[in-house]
Design a protein around this motif. Structure first.
Motif, PDB file in Angstrom:
ATOM      1  N   SER A 176       0.832  -1.203   0.000  1.00 37.45           N
ATOM      2  CA  SER A 176       0.000   0.000   0.000  1.00 37.45           C
ATOM      3  C   SER A 176       0.868   1.255   0.000  1.00 37.45           C
ATOM      4  CB  SER A 176      -0.916   0.014   1.223  1.00 37.45           C
ATOM      5  OG  SER A 176      -1.584   1.262   1.321  1.00 37.45           O
ATOM      6  N   PRO A 177       0.606   2.192  -0.907  1.00 38.13           N
ATOM      7  CA  PRO A 177       1.390   3.437  -0.921  1.00 38.13           C
ATOM      8  C   PRO A 177       1.026   4.378   0.218  1.00 38.13           C
ATOM      9  CG  PRO A 177      -0.339   3.532  -2.575  1.00 38.13           C
ATOM     10  CD  PRO A 177      -0.379   2.140  -1.998  1.00 38.13           C
ATOM     11  N   ARG A 178      -0.085   4.116   0.901  1.00 37.72           N
ATOM     12  CA  ARG A 178      -0.562   5.013   1.957  1.00 37.72           C
ATOM     13  C   ARG A 178      -0.105   4.594   3.351  1.00 37.72           C
ATOM     14  NH1 ARG A 178      -4.641   4.467  -1.788  1.00 37.72           N
ATOM     15  NH2 ARG A 178      -5.414   6.427  -2.694  1.00 37.72           N
ATOM     16  N   MET A 179       0.554   3.446   3.454  1.00 36.35           N
ATOM     17  CA  MET A 179       0.999   2.931   4.742  1.00 36.35           C
ATOM     18  C   MET A 179       2.519   2.954   4.815  1.00 36.35           C
ATOM     19  SD  MET A 179      -1.552  -0.382   4.886  1.00 36.35           S
ATOM     20  CE  MET A 179      -1.082  -0.926   6.531  1.00 36.35           C
ATOM     21  N   THR A 180       3.045   3.222   5.986  1.00 31.84           N
ATOM     22  CA  THR A 180       4.485   3.092   6.160  1.00 31.84           C
ATOM     23  C   THR A 180       4.855   1.611   6.115  1.00 31.84           C
ATOM     24  OG1 THR A 180       4.388   2.882   8.571  1.00 31.84           O
ATOM     25  CG2 THR A 180       4.518   5.120   7.660  1.00 31.84           C
ATOM     26  N   ILE A 181       6.123   1.339   5.916  1.00 33.90           N
ATOM     27  CA  ILE A 181       6.580  -0.048   5.891  1.00 33.90           C
ATOM     28  C   ILE A 181       6.318  -0.700   7.243  1.00 33.90           C
ATOM     29  CG2 ILE A 181       8.555  -1.577   5.539  1.00 33.90           C
ATOM     30  CD1 ILE A 181       7.441  -0.032   3.033  1.00 33.90           C
ATOM     31  N   GLY A 182       6.469   0.055   8.307  1.00 42.17           N
ATOM     32  CA  GLY A 182       6.162  -0.486   9.633  1.00 42.17           C
ATOM     33  C   GLY A 182       4.706  -0.896   9.755  1.00 42.17           C
ATOM     34  N   GLU A 183       3.801  -0.072   9.234  1.00 44.53           N
ATOM     35  CA  GLU A 183       2.376  -0.405   9.282  1.00 44.53           C
ATOM     36  C   GLU A 183       2.071  -1.629   8.426  1.00 44.53           C
ATOM     37  OE1 GLU A 183       0.518   4.084   9.984  1.00 44.53           O
ATOM     38  OE2 GLU A 183       0.937   3.372   7.945  1.00 44.53           O
ATOM     39  N   ILE A 184       2.730  -1.728   7.268  1.00 41.01           N
ATOM     40  CA  ILE A 184       2.519  -2.886   6.391  1.00 41.01           C
ATOM     41  C   ILE A 184       2.974  -4.169   7.080  1.00 41.01           C
ATOM     42  CG2 ILE A 184       3.346  -3.994   4.261  1.00 41.01           C
ATOM     43  CD1 ILE A 184       3.399  -1.172   3.006  1.00 41.01           C
ATOM     44  N   LEU A 185       4.146  -4.122   7.703  1.00 39.24           N
ATOM     45  CA  LEU A 185       4.713  -5.328   8.303  1.00 39.24           C
ATOM     46  C   LEU A 185       4.005  -5.740   9.591  1.00 39.24           C
ATOM     47  CD1 LEU A 185       8.572  -4.870   7.804  1.00 39.24           C
ATOM     48  CD2 LEU A 185       6.903  -5.963   6.310  1.00 39.24           C
ATOM     49  N   THR A 186       3.403  -4.787  10.275  1.00 41.48           N
ATOM     50  CA  THR A 186       2.734  -5.126  11.543  1.00 41.48           C
ATOM     51  C   THR A 186       1.242  -5.361  11.386  1.00 41.48           C
ATOM     52  OG1 THR A 186       2.434  -2.761  12.076  1.00 41.48           O
ATOM     53  CG2 THR A 186       4.430  -3.840  12.920  1.00 41.48           C
ATOM     54  N   GLU A 187       0.702  -5.141  10.192  1.00 38.14           N
ATOM     55  CA  GLU A 187      -0.742  -5.276   9.996  1.00 38.14           C
ATOM     56  C   GLU A 187      -1.229  -6.677  10.352  1.00 38.14           C
ATOM     57  OE1 GLU A 187      -4.044  -4.139   6.593  1.00 38.14           O
ATOM     58  OE2 GLU A 187      -2.067  -4.841   5.951  1.00 38.14           O
ATOM     59  N   GLY A 188      -0.533  -7.701   9.838  1.00 31.16           N
ATOM     60  CA  GLY A 188      -0.943  -9.075  10.131  1.00 31.16           C
ATOM     61  C   GLY A 188      -0.828  -9.408  11.607  1.00 31.16           C
ATOM     62  N   LEU A 189       0.231  -8.924  12.238  1.00 33.73           N
ATOM     63  CA  LEU A 189       0.405  -9.153  13.677  1.00 33.73           C
ATOM     64  C   LEU A 189      -0.725  -8.512  14.468  1.00 33.73           C
ATOM     65  CD1 LEU A 189       4.236  -8.382  13.835  1.00 33.73           C
ATOM     66  CD2 LEU A 189       3.183 -10.638  14.108  1.00 33.73           C
ATOM     67  N   LYS A 190      -1.129  -7.319  14.050  1.00 36.76           N
ATOM     68  CA  LYS A 190      -2.219  -6.617  14.736  1.00 36.76           C
ATOM     69  C   LYS A 190      -3.530  -7.368  14.571  1.00 36.76           C
ATOM     70  CE  LYS A 190      -4.286  -2.009  15.153  1.00 36.76           C
ATOM     71  NZ  LYS A 190      -4.269  -0.608  14.631  1.00 36.76           N
ATOM     72  N   ILE A 191      -3.808  -7.852  13.360  1.00 40.63           N
ATOM     73  CA  ILE A 191      -5.036  -8.603  13.104  1.00 40.63           C
ATOM     74  C   ILE A 191      -5.086  -9.864  13.958  1.00 40.63           C
ATOM     75  CG2 ILE A 191      -6.247  -9.993  11.359  1.00 40.63           C
ATOM     76  CD1 ILE A 191      -5.314  -7.906   9.291  1.00 40.63           C
ATOM     77  N   GLN A 192      -3.915 -10.490  14.119  1.00 38.85           N
ATOM     78  CA  GLN A 192      -3.841 -11.723  14.905  1.00 38.85           C
ATOM     79  C   GLN A 192      -3.747 -11.469  16.411  1.00 38.85           C
ATOM     80  OE1 GLN A 192      -4.167 -14.872  13.876  1.00 38.85           O
ATOM     81  NE2 GLN A 192      -4.407 -14.290  11.729  1.00 38.85           N
ATOM     82  N   GLY A 193      -3.688 -10.200  16.814  1.00 39.36           N
ATOM     83  CA  GLY A 193      -3.619  -9.866  18.240  1.00 39.36           C
ATOM     84  C   GLY A 193      -2.300 -10.237  18.885  1.00 39.36           C
ATOM     85  N   VAL A 194      -1.213 -10.123  18.104  1.00 39.43           N
ATOM     86  CA  VAL A 194       0.104 -10.515  18.605  1.00 39.43           C
ATOM     87  C   VAL A 194       0.787  -9.324  19.266  1.00 39.43           C
ATOM     88  CG1 VAL A 194       2.403 -11.342  17.970  1.00 39.43           C
ATOM     89  CG2 VAL A 194       0.383 -12.281  16.842  1.00 39.43           C
ATOM     90  N   GLY A 195       1.084  -9.435  20.549  1.00 39.68           N
ATOM     91  CA  GLY A 195       1.916  -8.471  21.248  1.00 39.68           C
ATOM     92  C   GLY A 195       1.356  -7.066  21.353  1.00 39.68           C
ATOM     93  N   THR A 196       2.196  -6.194  21.925  1.00 38.61           N
ATOM     94  CA  THR A 196       1.879  -4.774  22.005  1.00 38.61           C
ATOM     95  C   THR A 196       2.356  -4.086  20.733  1.00 38.61           C
ATOM     96  OG1 THR A 196       4.014  -4.241  23.013  1.00 38.61           O
ATOM     97  CG2 THR A 196       2.219  -4.866  24.513  1.00 38.61           C
ATOM     98  N   ALA A 197       1.997  -2.810  20.581  1.00 40.98           N
ATOM     99  CA  ALA A 197       2.424  -2.060  19.402  1.00 40.98           C
ATOM    100  C   ALA A 197       3.947  -2.023  19.313  1.00 40.98           C
ATOM    101  CB  ALA A 197       1.851  -0.654  19.443  1.00 40.98           C
ATOM    102  N   ARG A 198       4.608  -1.867  20.441  1.00 37.84           N
ATOM    103  CA  ARG A 198       6.075  -1.829  20.449  1.00 37.84           C
ATOM    104  C   ARG A 198       6.656  -3.186  20.072  1.00 37.84           C
ATOM    105  NH1 ARG A 198       9.698   1.665  22.636  1.00 37.84           N
ATOM    106  NH2 ARG A 198      11.783   0.853  23.073  1.00 37.84           N
ATOM    107  N   GLU A 199       6.078  -4.254  20.612  1.00 35.24           N
ATOM    108  CA  GLU A 199       6.564  -5.597  20.301  1.00 35.24           C
ATOM    109  C   GLU A 199       6.353  -5.920  18.817  1.00 35.24           C
ATOM    110  OE1 GLU A 199       5.827  -7.735  24.663  1.00 35.24           O
ATOM    111  OE2 GLU A 199       4.246  -7.719  23.128  1.00 35.24           O
ATOM    112  N   ARG A 200       5.238  -5.475  18.257  1.00 38.05           N
ATOM    113  CA  ARG A 200       4.991  -5.725  16.834  1.00 38.05           C
ATOM    114  C   ARG A 200       6.012  -4.977  15.971  1.00 38.05           C
ATOM    115  NH1 ARG A 200      -0.564  -5.458  18.652  1.00 38.05           N
ATOM    116  NH2 ARG A 200      -0.734  -3.247  18.064  1.00 38.05           N
TER     117      ARG A 200
END
Length: 317
Positions: free
Chosen positions: A100-124
């Protein structure tokens, strides 16, 4: 072969286009052992990508069974399938369209982790940085956007996205075909190192037979939604048994321009799935076709240990 992590039996996929039924896959059956890399090869329109997406249920199969580590995927509910998603990831062909051109690389890489409920924002974010290091990119890339990277770097980001959830199985769909030739070898070497280092199981989709020979343990040859041949990579390249495989291999460029090579040119284009040939689907382009080839759909038979072909002719071995 090691114990199968993925077992596919009689997989079928149909689409309807303008009232016409298109059968893209026909009774596809194969296994992928744990830690194994299996290649899917064939011309455009052979069904390679449809298999890759069907086994992960990115598209729904029309028929057949897909078992992952003993679990039947085709009957799982959406919520149950979501719980399995971290173990199965997909690397897309186009590194430009898949980020996605609208998301930072960090947001792209942590999106799946967030959906799966993995860790805190810092841990992701820490896991995203670790994934970037695995693909030889700087960790500060998490603050940048996709347009700031080259095609090869974007594909590394796509690989990193697949790695963030620590999967066991990856479908790599033509992962280097959109890249410059000078960059392709770097990405292929990276994938090979990651596969061996992490013990990944992989279904590797490609039309490039030279790349498949380098990275794959076994190869499945497809034509118009049917399997023509399955063999260990070394056996397939040393002595292919099916006429279609022989034609594909004869087209691989030789590093020695003076070496003798018999090039087998296939006449015409791959037929439409809306109107496939009777009997063997390859017969209309096969240089060895007999009248019997139009009467019977050949079964996939084991001709040598671990080496299968679907052809009515036994005299071509």
């Amino acid at each position: 072969m090691s114990e199968p992590l993925l077992s596919v039996r009689d997989l079928g996929k149909d689409y309807t286009s303008r009232g016409t039924k298109l059968t893209i896959l026909r009774a596809i059956s194969f296994d992928v052992g744990r830690g194994e890399v299996v290649g899917l090869v064939g011309e455009s329109g052979s069904g390679k990508t449809t298999i890759g997406r069907s086994v992960l249920r990115l598209v729904e199969p029309s028929a057949g069974s897909v078992r992952f580590d003993g679990t039947e995927l085709t009957s799982l509910s959406s919520s149950a399938m979501r719980r399995l998603r971290p173990r199965m990831q997909y690397i897309f062909q186009d590194p430009f369209a898949s980020l996605s051109p609208r998301m930072t690389i960090g947001e792209i890489l942590t999106e799946g982790l967030k959906i799966q409920g993995v860790g805190t924002a810092r841990e992701r974010l820490d896991r995203a940085r670790a994934a970037l290091e695995q693909v030889d990119l700087p960790t500060d890339a998490v603050n940048r956007y996709a347009h700031e990277f080259s095609g090869g770097q974007r594909q590394r980001i796509g690989i990193a996205r697949a790695l963030t959830l620590a999967p066991e199985f990856i479908v790599a769909d033509e992962p280097v075909s959109a890249l410059d030739v000078s960059i392709q070898a770097q990405v292929i070497n990276l994938l090979r190192e990651l596969q061996q280092g992490l013990g990944l199981t992989m279904l590797f989709i490609s039309h490039d037979l030279a790349v498949v020979e380098y990275i794959c343990d076994r190869v499945i040859v497809l034509y118009l939604g049917r399997i023509m041949e399955i063999a260990p990579s070394a056996a397939l390249y040393a002595r292919p048994l099916h006429p279609y495989t022989r034609a594909l291999l004869s087209a691989i460029p030789s590093p020695d321009p003076d070496s003798p090579r018999h090039r087998q040119i296939l006449k015409g284009d791959i037929p439409s799935p809306a109107d496939p040939p009777s009997g063997c689907v390859f017969r209309t382009r096969c240089p060895n076709a007999l009248p019997a080839c139009g009467e019977t759909v050949p079964e996939l038979r084991e001709m040598k240990p671990g080496h299968f072909k679907a052809c009515v002719r036994d005299d071509l071995n």
